[in-house]
Design an enzyme around this catalytic site. Structure first.
Site, PDB file in Angstrom:
ATOM      1  N   THR A 228       0.855  -1.213  -0.041  1.00 49.68           N
ATOM      2  CA  THR A 228       0.157  -0.051   0.033  1.00 49.68           C
ATOM      3  C   THR A 228       0.909   1.139  -0.240  1.00 49.68           C
ATOM      4  O   THR A 228       1.830   1.372   0.837  1.00 49.68           O
ATOM      5  CB  THR A 228      -0.861  -0.043   1.358  1.00 49.68           C
ATOM      6  OG1 THR A 228      -1.542  -1.204   1.074  1.00 49.68           O
ATOM      7  CG2 THR A 228      -1.917   1.309   1.300  1.00 49.68           C
ATOM      8  N   CYS A 318      23.742   7.541   7.748  1.00 48.37           N
ATOM      9  CA  CYS A 318      23.415   6.102   7.919  1.00 48.37           C
ATOM     10  C   CYS A 318      24.814   5.600   8.355  1.00 48.37           C
ATOM     11  O   CYS A 318      24.636   4.461   8.641  1.00 48.37           O
ATOM     12  CB  CYS A 318      23.250   5.670   6.331  1.00 48.37           C
ATOM     13  SG  CYS A 318      24.466   6.328   5.404  1.00 48.37           S
TER      14      CYS A 318
END
Length: 380
Positions: A228, A318
């Protein structure tokens, strides 16, 4: 006193116009895959945002696949495109570098200025007749150095390969055009340009190109990415993309931020003469400054500045928590004493002269406490 936020390359603050668009999307019900009225309305919002993001880089909306961010976009390309060879610049984002290393990918050298060595790329392409996927980022997240992507693409295409460009740091800060870059694939990320986190895109220059889906189980994104859709995130991405045109105008926010960055570097080098700006000799993003203070660990500087209410970084977000020197700066040939002492200061749409002044004052005070020769504050 409010924190001075100078870490836009890790993630820019959400722009008010984007927040308003997201709030409106949150308030409306409907799954974009549903056929009833609310579902069709949600689908329309997604397709309008797709058109806005595609327009940002001059792409066909049919070739734009929404992902959870730049990392997934890079992973989706590597997983979805079967190629016999993989080459990437030595300064690529970890989402590419780590995966490429696991697949036996080759690294393309960069020069001391942080710019990719096109001669090395050409030699590597010529050494093996098999077509290659080559990844060259548009602008480095640590130094801001801009890469000659179009020139790299010319070499790659002459050998029958494909060129991927990670433009996550560049989009919204310099013009990004798929045709001008001659890229076959492009990566984008919303939160670098004042959009929401958790949404990005992989752009295909040829919308008909088939890629194996990284996520299976549904027909979303034309069957190329199941699950979705993140409707509020996608709407926010579109809203952020729509703002970029005004940002890049001659007298727009991007020009103002470039002037701020130049002022910051002038004041910082005047205050601490032994400091250096990494990548200063190459074309750079106007918002990014990589400052090295040899002899003082970058992590120490980041922590001290944080205590002073100033947020900067010492490498990509990161890689936060890691204490080793930057592999990007090492690839540029910088010794550990320099690479390990670098911090990244990155500005953006809400940055001010006062932010610059507070950073220079705190950084200069820190350098003085650590025994560096510090000059009197300069006016600029």
């Amino acid at each position: 006193m409010a924190t001075v936020y100078l870490d836009y390359n890790a993630g820019a603050p959400l722009r008010p116009e984007v927040a308003a668009a997201i709030a409106a999307a949150w308030a409306a019900p409907g799954n974009p895959s549903a056929v009833h009225g609310p579902g069709r309305a949600a689908r329309a919002r997604i397709e309008a945002a797709r058109a806005e993001v595609a327009a940002l880089v001059g792409a066909d909306p049919a070739g734009l696949i929404f992902t959870s961010g730049g990392t997934e976009a890079n992973a989706a390309l590597l997983a979805g495109l079967a190629v016999p060879r993989l080459l990437l610049s030595a300064i690529e984002h970890p989402s590419l570098a780590v995966a490429a290393a696991a697949r036996g990918g080759e690294e393309i050298a960069v020069g001391p200025d942080g710019v990719i060595d096109l001669a090395d790329l050409d030699r590597r392409l010529a050494a093996d007749p098999r077509p290659a996927l080559v990844s060259v980022m548009l602008a480095n997240n640590e130094t801001g150095v801009i890469q000659p992507v179009a020139e790299a693409a010319r070499l790659v295409h002459a050998r029958g390969g494909w060129l991927h460009c990670d433009a996550a740091q560049a989009a919204g800060r310099i013009p990004v055009a798929l045709d001008a870059l001659a890229a076959d694939f492009l990566t984008l990320s919303a939160h670098k340009m004042g959009g929401p986190p958790g949404i990005g895109a992989l752009v295909l220059a040829d919308p008909s190109r088939q890629l194996a889906s990284l996520l299976l189980g549904g027909g979303q994104e034309s069957g190329r990415r199941a699950g979705t859709e993140n409707l509020p995130g996608i709407v926010g991405f579109g809203a952020a993309s729509a703002l970029v045109g005004d940002d890049l105008a001659p007298d727009g926010p991007t020009f103002r931020v470039g002037a701020l960055r130049d002022r910051l570097e002038k004041l910082a080098l005047a205050r601490v003469p032994t400091a250096r700006v990494i990548g200063a000799g190459a074309p750079r993003l106007g918002n990014t400054s990589c400052l090295a203070l040899p002899g003082l660990a970058g992590a120490t500087q980041v922590m001290a500045l944080d205590l002073a209410g100033i947020a900067v970084s010492s490498g990509p977000a990161c890689a936060s928590g890691r204490q080793r020197s930057s592999r990007v700066l090492a690839a540029m040939g910088l010794p550990d004493t320099v690479a390990g002492s670098a911090i990244r200061v990155s500005l953006g749409w809400a940055s001010t002269d006062q932010d610059v002044d507070r950073f220079v004052a705190a950084w200069g005070e820190l350098a003085g406490r650590k025994g560096f020769t510090v000059s009197a504050p300069q006016a600029a």
